[in-house]
Design a protein around this motif. Structure first.
Motif, PDB file in Angstrom:
ATOM      1  N   LEU A   1      80.204 -16.109  73.588  1.00 18.21           N
ATOM      2  CA  LEU A   1      80.123 -16.442  72.162  1.00 18.21           C
ATOM      3  C   LEU A   1      81.156 -15.661  71.362  1.00 18.21           C
ATOM      4  O   LEU A   1      81.731 -16.176  70.391  1.00 18.21           O
ATOM      5  N   GLY A   2      81.417 -14.417  71.752  1.00 18.31           N
ATOM      6  CA  GLY A   2      82.439 -13.636  71.059  1.00 18.31           C
ATOM      7  C   GLY A   2      83.818 -14.251  71.211  1.00 18.31           C
ATOM      8  O   GLY A   2      84.600 -14.310  70.248  1.00 18.31           O
ATOM      9  N   ILE A   3      84.114 -14.716  72.426  1.00 20.20           N
ATOM     10  CA  ILE A   3      85.420 -15.363  72.651  1.00 20.20           C
ATOM     11  C   ILE A   3      85.532 -16.634  71.829  1.00 20.20           C
ATOM     12  O   ILE A   3      86.581 -16.932  71.225  1.00 20.20           O
ATOM     13  N   CYS A   4      84.422 -17.420  71.797  1.00 20.00           N
ATOM     14  CA  CYS A   4      84.450 -18.655  70.993  1.00 20.00           C
ATOM     15  C   CYS A   4      84.678 -18.340  69.514  1.00 20.00           C
ATOM     16  O   CYS A   4      85.424 -19.052  68.824  1.00 20.00           O
ATOM     17  N   ALA A   5      84.043 -17.286  69.023  1.00 22.11           N
ATOM     18  CA  ALA A   5      84.224 -16.922  67.616  1.00 22.11           C
ATOM     19  C   ALA A   5      85.668 -16.507  67.354  1.00 22.11           C
ATOM     20  O   ALA A   5      86.253 -16.867  66.312  1.00 22.11           O
ATOM     21  N   GLU A   6      86.248 -15.730  68.280  1.00 23.02           N
ATOM     22  CA  GLU A   6      87.635 -15.318  68.103  1.00 23.02           C
ATOM     23  C   GLU A   6      88.568 -16.522  68.092  1.00 23.02           C
ATOM     24  O   GLU A   6      89.513 -16.597  67.272  1.00 23.02           O
ATOM     25  N   VAL A   7      88.328 -17.480  68.981  1.00 21.44           N
ATOM     26  CA  VAL A   7      89.177 -18.684  69.013  1.00 21.44           C
ATOM     27  C   VAL A   7      89.030 -19.477  67.723  1.00 21.44           C
ATOM     28  O   VAL A   7      90.015 -19.986  67.163  1.00 21.44           O
ATOM     29  N   PHE A   8      87.797 -19.584  67.230  1.00 19.01           N
ATOM     30  CA  PHE A   8      87.556 -20.325  65.983  1.00 19.01           C
ATOM     31  C   PHE A   8      88.284 -19.667  64.805  1.00 19.01           C
ATOM     32  O   PHE A   8      88.944 -20.345  63.997  1.00 19.01           O
ATOM     33  N   VAL A   9      88.169 -18.350  64.689  1.00 18.08           N
ATOM     34  CA  VAL A   9      88.843 -17.642  63.601  1.00 18.08           C
ATOM     35  C   VAL A   9      90.351 -17.790  63.716  1.00 18.08           C
ATOM     36  O   VAL A   9      91.062 -18.012  62.713  1.00 18.08           O
ATOM     37  N   LEU A  10      90.883 -17.691  64.953  1.00 13.67           N
ATOM     38  CA  LEU A  10      92.321 -17.813  65.149  1.00 13.67           C
ATOM     39  C   LEU A  10      92.807 -19.201  64.761  1.00 13.67           C
ATOM     40  O   LEU A  10      93.852 -19.355  64.094  1.00 13.67           O
ATOM     41  N   CYS A  11      92.051 -20.226  65.129  1.00 10.50           N
ATOM     42  CA  CYS A  11      92.437 -21.594  64.771  1.00 10.50           C
ATOM     43  C   CYS A  11      92.396 -21.795  63.253  1.00 10.50           C
ATOM     44  O   CYS A  11      93.268 -22.467  62.671  1.00 10.50           O
ATOM     45  N   ALA A  12      91.359 -21.204  62.635  1.00 12.20           N
ATOM     46  CA  ALA A  12      91.267 -21.335  61.173  1.00 12.20           C
ATOM     47  C   ALA A  12      92.458 -20.666  60.488  1.00 12.20           C
ATOM     48  O   ALA A  12      93.022 -21.200  59.522  1.00 12.20           O
ATOM     49  N   ILE A  13      92.861 -19.503  60.973  1.00  8.64           N
ATOM     50  CA  ILE A  13      94.013 -18.803  60.394  1.00  8.64           C
ATOM     51  C   ILE A  13      95.276 -19.634  60.565  1.00  8.64           C
ATOM     52  O   ILE A  13      96.106 -19.761  59.637  1.00  8.64           O
ATOM     53  N   ILE A  14      95.439 -20.213  61.736  1.00 10.36           N
ATOM     54  CA  ILE A  14      96.638 -21.029  61.979  1.00 10.36           C
ATOM     55  C   ILE A  14      96.663 -22.241  61.071  1.00 10.36           C
ATOM     56  O   ILE A  14      97.712 -22.612  60.498  1.00 10.36           O
ATOM     57  N   LEU A  15      95.498 -22.894  60.895  1.00 14.28           N
ATOM     58  CA  LEU A  15      95.447 -24.081  60.028  1.00 14.28           C
ATOM     59  C   LEU A  15      95.776 -23.723  58.584  1.00 14.28           C
ATOM     60  O   LEU A  15      96.527 -24.434  57.898  1.00 14.28           O
ATOM     61  N   VAL A  16      95.213 -22.622  58.094  1.00  9.25           N
ATOM     62  CA  VAL A  16      95.483 -22.200  56.711  1.00  9.25           C
ATOM     63  C   VAL A  16      96.956 -21.850  56.535  1.00  9.25           C
ATOM     64  O   VAL A  16      97.591 -22.223  55.534  1.00  9.25           O
ATOM     65  N   TYR A  17      97.499 -21.154  57.536  1.00 13.72           N
ATOM     66  CA  TYR A  17      98.912 -20.784  57.450  1.00 13.72           C
ATOM     67  C   TYR A  17      99.798 -22.021  57.457  1.00 13.72           C
ATOM     68  O   TYR A  17     100.755 -22.122  56.656  1.00 13.72           O
ATOM     69  N   GLU A  18      99.509 -22.965  58.332  1.00 18.35           N
ATOM     70  CA  GLU A  18     100.326 -24.179  58.399  1.00 18.35           C
ATOM     71  C   GLU A  18     100.207 -24.980  57.109  1.00 18.35           C
ATOM     72  O   GLU A  18     101.189 -25.563  56.637  1.00 18.35           O
ATOM     73  N   LYS A  19      99.018 -25.001  56.525  1.00 14.43           N
ATOM     74  CA  LYS A  19      98.823 -25.762  55.292  1.00 14.43           C
ATOM     75  C   LYS A  19      99.622 -25.151  54.152  1.00 14.43           C
ATOM     76  O   LYS A  19     100.245 -25.860  53.353  1.00 14.43           O
ATOM     77  N   ARG A  20      99.619 -23.822  54.075  1.00 20.85           N
ATOM     78  CA  ARG A  20     100.373 -23.159  53.011  1.00 20.85           C
ATOM     79  C   ARG A  20     101.873 -23.263  53.236  1.00 20.85           C
ATOM     80  O   ARG A  20     102.656 -23.279  52.277  1.00 20.85           O
ATOM     81  N   ARG A  21     102.289 -23.309  54.484  1.00 20.14           N
ATOM     82  CA  ARG A  21     103.724 -23.376  54.761  1.00 20.14           C
ATOM     83  C   ARG A  21     104.292 -24.757  54.481  1.00 20.14           C
ATOM     84  O   ARG A  21     105.423 -24.897  54.027  1.00 20.14           O
ATOM     85  N   THR A  22     103.521 -25.791  54.764  1.00 19.04           N
ATOM     86  CA  THR A  22     104.023 -27.156  54.578  1.00 19.04           C
ATOM     87  C   THR A  22     104.013 -27.584  53.108  1.00 19.04           C
ATOM     88  O   THR A  22     104.776 -28.459  52.705  1.00 19.04           O
TER      89      THR A  22
END
Length: 283
Positions: A245-266
């Motif tokens: 569950l910890g690994i899943c949470a880390e992956v979820f947070v990482l994906c969310a950060i990437i999505l937010v970053y990509e949205k702000r960059r585009t």
């Protein structure tokens, strides 16, 4: 005629009574087992225990024959009533010193245990020993089990004949803590069995380990220099789930950060492209 008729039945009756009794007397008497002979008084008395000698496996041991030998007779050594020269496992591993009065074995094996004796050639008197391997006990330093699963602790023993093993338990970490009989503490969930090695009670079995079963377990045996101890840790049945569950949470947070970053960059890129198109139309 009347007398004859009267005598015939009497004769028949007489023969009928005599013949069966004669046949019964001529029949062979039934065979009965002879009564066991009374045991001699010495056989009923308990035999004297042999003096015991404990040796360490891969160590040395020696026996000294103390029979008086004024006539310088040859010493006769035996193991389990077999002349020592005919015991193949001792071949080239023993020495006779002090004129044959001392028997020495170097680098003893487990199978060197047995009953040894010495006597003088031609004499009935002998000296006997019970030679036994000193038990050396082994347990893993740490043992882990998941809550609800079965536990199997195996106490390995070096030194024959194998002594019966006893199991103790304590939840204290103090080195001089008092141990309680493990089967009494664990109750009906625990049982003892002989190990595959052949050690009596060498296996401690536990059904459905509980968190409260954690602690230190030891196995001991008569004659052993020290017991063997293992520390048992009982893991939560969901212990393997939490890291996942910890690994899943880390992956979820990482994906969310990437999505937010990509949205702000585009977004700035889209704004710049709209401005360029508007300038081109004006010109």
């Amino acid at each position: 005629m009347g007398r004859t008729a009267f005598c015939v039945p009497l004769a028949i009756l007489f023969l009928a009574s005599v013949i069966p009794s004669k046949a019964q007397s001529d029949a062979p008497a039934p065979v009965t087992a002879p009564a066991p002979a009374a045991a001699p008084a010495s056989a009923s008395a308990p035999s004297e225990d042999l003096p015991e000698l404990l040796y360490d496996v891969r160590g040395n041991f020696s026996l000294h024959c103390q029979l008086p030998n004024d006539n310088s007779l040859a010493y006769v050594w035996k193991k389990n009533e077999t002349d020592i020269e005919q015991v193949w496992e001792l071949k080239d591993r023993y020495q006779l010193e002090r004129g044959g009065a001392e028997f020495r074995v170097a680098r003893a094996y487990e199978d060197d245990f047995g009953n040894y004796s010495c006597a003088l050639a031609g004499a009935a008197r002998e000296q006997r020993w019970a030679v036994r391997g000193r038990p050396h006990l082994k347990l893993p330093a740490n043992t882990n089990v998941v809550e609800g699963q079965k536990l199997k602790l195996v106490c390995k023993v070096v030194g024959k004949p194998y002594s019966r093993v006893t199991w103790g338990y304590t939840n204290s970490s103090e080195p001089d803590a008092n141990y309680t009989d493990a089967t009494e503490v664990l109750g009906s969930r625990a049982s003892l069995a002989d190990s595959e090695q052949g050690v009596p009670n060498g296996v401690l079995l536990l059904e459905e380990a509980q968190r409260s079963d954690a602690g230190r377990y030891r196995c001991g045996a008569a004659g052993a220099l020290a017991p063997a101890v293992t520390t048992l840790r009982v893991k939560d049945m969901y212990a393997a789930l939490w890291p996942f569950l910890g690994i899943c949470a880390e992956v979820f947070v990482l994906c969310a950060i990437i999505l937010v970053y990509e949205k702000r960059r585009t977004k700035p890129e889209l704004d710049d492209s709209d401005t360029d198109n508007h300038d081109q139309k004006k010109s």
